[in-house]
Motif scaffolding. Structure first.
Motif, mmCIF file in Angstrom:
data_model
loop_
_atom_site.group_PDB
_atom_site.id
_atom_site.type_symbol
_atom_site.label_atom_id
_atom_site.label_comp_id
_atom_site.label_asym_id
_atom_site.label_seq_id
_atom_site.Cartn_x
_atom_site.Cartn_y
_atom_site.Cartn_z
ATOM 1 N N GLU A 13 13.024 -0.136 2.695
ATOM 2 C CA GLU A 13 12.278 0.771 1.841
ATOM 3 C C GLU A 13 10.855 0.290 1.710
ATOM 4 N N VAL A 14 9.942 1.222 1.607
ATOM 5 C CA VAL A 14 8.528 0.899 1.445
ATOM 6 C C VAL A 14 8.244 0.552 -0.009
ATOM 7 N N SER A 15 7.379 -0.413 -0.227
ATOM 8 C CA SER A 15 6.958 -0.769 -1.582
ATOM 9 C C SER A 15 5.526 -1.291 -1.505
ATOM 10 N N LEU A 16 4.577 -0.484 -1.994
ATOM 11 C CA LEU A 16 3.168 -0.845 -1.924
ATOM 12 C C LEU A 16 2.540 -0.821 -3.315
ATOM 13 N N THR A 17 1.602 -1.724 -3.552
ATOM 14 C CA THR A 17 0.808 -1.667 -4.770
ATOM 15 C C THR A 17 -0.246 -0.571 -4.615
ATOM 16 N N ALA A 18 -0.919 -0.248 -5.713
ATOM 17 C CA ALA A 18 -1.986 0.746 -5.651
ATOM 18 C C ALA A 18 -3.096 0.287 -4.711
ATOM 19 N N ALA A 19 -3.425 -1.007 -4.767
ATOM 20 C CA ALA A 19 -4.471 -1.545 -3.892
ATOM 21 C C ALA A 19 -4.054 -1.459 -2.431
ATOM 22 N N GLU A 20 -2.785 -1.724 -2.150
ATOM 23 C CA GLU A 20 -2.294 -1.642 -0.776
ATOM 24 C C GLU A 20 -2.285 -0.193 -0.285
ATOM 25 N N ALA A 21 -1.935 0.731 -1.172
ATOM 26 C CA ALA A 21 -1.950 2.150 -0.809
ATOM 27 C C ALA A 21 -3.369 2.576 -0.416
ATOM 28 N N ALA A 22 -4.352 2.074 -1.151
ATOM 29 C CA ALA A 22 -5.744 2.371 -0.807
ATOM 30 C C ALA A 22 -6.125 1.699 0.503
ATOM 31 N N GLY A 23 -5.648 0.479 0.691
ATOM 32 C CA GLY A 23 -5.990 -0.287 1.880
ATOM 33 C C GLY A 23 -5.507 0.332 3.179
ATOM 34 N N VAL A 24 -4.367 1.010 3.141
ATOM 35 C CA VAL A 24 -3.839 1.621 4.369
ATOM 36 C C VAL A 24 -4.285 3.070 4.531
ATOM 37 N N GLY A 25 -5.054 3.575 3.571
ATOM 38 C CA GLY A 25 -5.634 4.903 3.719
ATOM 39 C C GLY A 25 -4.830 6.050 3.156
ATOM 40 N N ILE A 26 -3.863 5.762 2.289
ATOM 41 C CA ILE A 26 -3.091 6.838 1.667
ATOM 42 C C ILE A 26 -3.950 7.600 0.672
ATOM 43 N N SER A 27 -4.814 6.887 -0.018
ATOM 44 C CA SER A 27 -5.745 7.505 -0.961
ATOM 45 C C SER A 27 -6.912 6.558 -1.166
ATOM 46 N N VAL A 28 -7.769 6.883 -2.117
ATOM 47 C CA VAL A 28 -8.914 6.030 -2.439
ATOM 48 C C VAL A 28 -8.847 5.685 -3.923
ATOM 49 N N PRO A 29 -9.423 4.550 -4.323
ATOM 50 C CA PRO A 29 -9.284 4.093 -5.711
ATOM 51 C C PRO A 29 -9.596 5.131 -6.791
ATOM 52 N N PRO A 30 -10.700 5.926 -6.689
ATOM 53 C CA PRO A 30 -10.954 6.905 -7.762
ATOM 54 C C PRO A 30 -9.834 7.933 -7.909
ATOM 55 N N VAL A 31 -9.284 8.377 -6.779
ATOM 56 C CA VAL A 31 -8.202 9.362 -6.830
ATOM 57 C C VAL A 31 -6.915 8.700 -7.318
ATOM 58 N N ILE A 32 -6.663 7.473 -6.873
ATOM 59 C CA ILE A 32 -5.471 6.749 -7.334
ATOM 60 C C ILE A 32 -5.524 6.564 -8.843
ATOM 61 N N ASN A 33 -6.695 6.260 -9.367
ATOM 62 C CA ASN A 33 -6.824 6.076 -10.815
ATOM 63 C C ASN A 33 -6.525 7.372 -11.571
ATOM 64 N N GLN A 34 -6.959 8.505 -11.019
ATOM 65 C CA GLN A 34 -6.636 9.795 -11.628
ATOM 66 C C GLN A 34 -5.122 10.028 -11.617
ATOM 67 N N TYR A 35 -4.506 9.716 -10.483
ATOM 68 C CA TYR A 35 -3.057 9.901 -10.343
ATOM 69 C C TYR A 35 -2.297 9.020 -11.335
ATOM 70 N N LEU A 36 -2.730 7.769 -11.470
ATOM 71 C CA LEU A 36 -2.069 6.848 -12.394
ATOM 72 C C LEU A 36 -2.225 7.312 -13.840
ATOM 73 N N ALA A 37 -3.397 7.858 -14.164
ATOM 74 C CA ALA A 37 -3.628 8.341 -15.529
ATOM 75 C C ALA A 37 -2.736 9.533 -15.846
ATOM 76 N N LEU A 38 -2.507 10.393 -14.882
ATOM 77 C CA LEU A 38 -1.670 11.574 -15.100
ATOM 78 C C LEU A 38 -0.186 11.238 -15.098
ATOM 79 N N SER A 39 0.208 10.315 -14.224
ATOM 80 C CA SER A 39 1.631 10.017 -14.048
ATOM 81 C C SER A 39 2.140 8.910 -14.961
ATOM 82 N N GLY A 40 1.243 8.036 -15.378
ATOM 83 C CA GLY A 40 1.681 6.873 -16.155
ATOM 84 C C GLY A 40 2.438 5.865 -15.311
ATOM 85 N N HIS A 41 2.298 5.994 -13.979
ATOM 86 C CA HIS A 41 3.042 5.122 -13.071
ATOM 87 C C HIS A 41 2.602 3.672 -13.217
#
Length: 213
Positions: free
Chosen positions: A84-112
């Protein structure tokens, strides 16, 4: 049809597993990619699998699930390959899934909190794609991302998520690709997302970056 092959639909009917479970097992390498054989038929395209091999493997997985997690089963079939895949937010940004500003928006909405499993990365990937497109609001993008993430483990065949607006109120609806939907007067489809192509795109990205084999 080759008597040694079974269609995807027949497999689901015979074993009682869901479409979402089938493709999660494929993603986790419990079922090898090469077993999924795509062929043209008189009705279009169909996916076939080697009958004896896949039926035996599904039975084995179902039996092992009583005492083992899917991750443990995956390592049993392919030692050294993470189940199973398990990545931190920084790792998700590092591999190009998203970028930090968008990840921060997602985390604020999801509470993840904590690491992202694959289905959570899929939600983030969809959210990022929608934010970059700019066709829906941030809240609508988040609701769509949740619906796509959940649809990946549903029993719906070829799931599609629709963002429907009626009198300015958004609603997400998930249905099979071939299902005909009829909405009330005043309702409009603002966005349509086919789940499997998004899933495949994320898989390809993770494979390219060496996160999954």
């Amino acid at each position: 049809m080759d008597e040694n092959l079974i269609t995807k639909k027949e497999l689901l009917e015979l074993t009682g597993i869901s479409y979402g479970a089938l493709y999660r097992w494929k993603r986790m390498k419990l079922l090898p990619d090469e077993w999924f054989i795509h062929r043209s038929t008189f009705t279009g395209h169909e996916t076939f699998l080697p009958r004896d091999k896949v039926l035996a493997r599904v039975q084995e997985i179902q039996e092992l699930k009583e005492t083992m997690s899917l991750e443990e089963i995956a390592r049993r079939f392919q030692p050294g390959v993470p189940g199973e895949v398990s990545l931190t937010a920084a790792e998700a940004a590092g591999v190009g899934i998203s970028v930090p500003p968008v990840i921060n928006q997602y985390l604020a909405l999801s509470g993840h909190e904590g690491n992202f499993a694959f289905h959570e990365l899929l939600g983030l990937y969809v959210f990022h794609t929608l934010i970059m497109e700019g066709q829906v609001s941030r809240d609508e993008a988040y609701e769509l991302s949740k619906a796509v993430s959940q649809a990946g483990d549903s029993e719906i065949n070829e799931p599609v998520v629709y963002l429907v607006r009626k009198y300015g109120v958004p609603l997400c609806v998930t249905a099979g690709e071939m299902q005909k939907l009829i909405f009330d007067n005043g309702a409009t489809v603002a966005k349509t997302i086919a789940v499997n192509p998004m899933n495949a795109a994320l898989n390809a990205l993770l494979n390219e970056k060496g996160i999954i084999a």
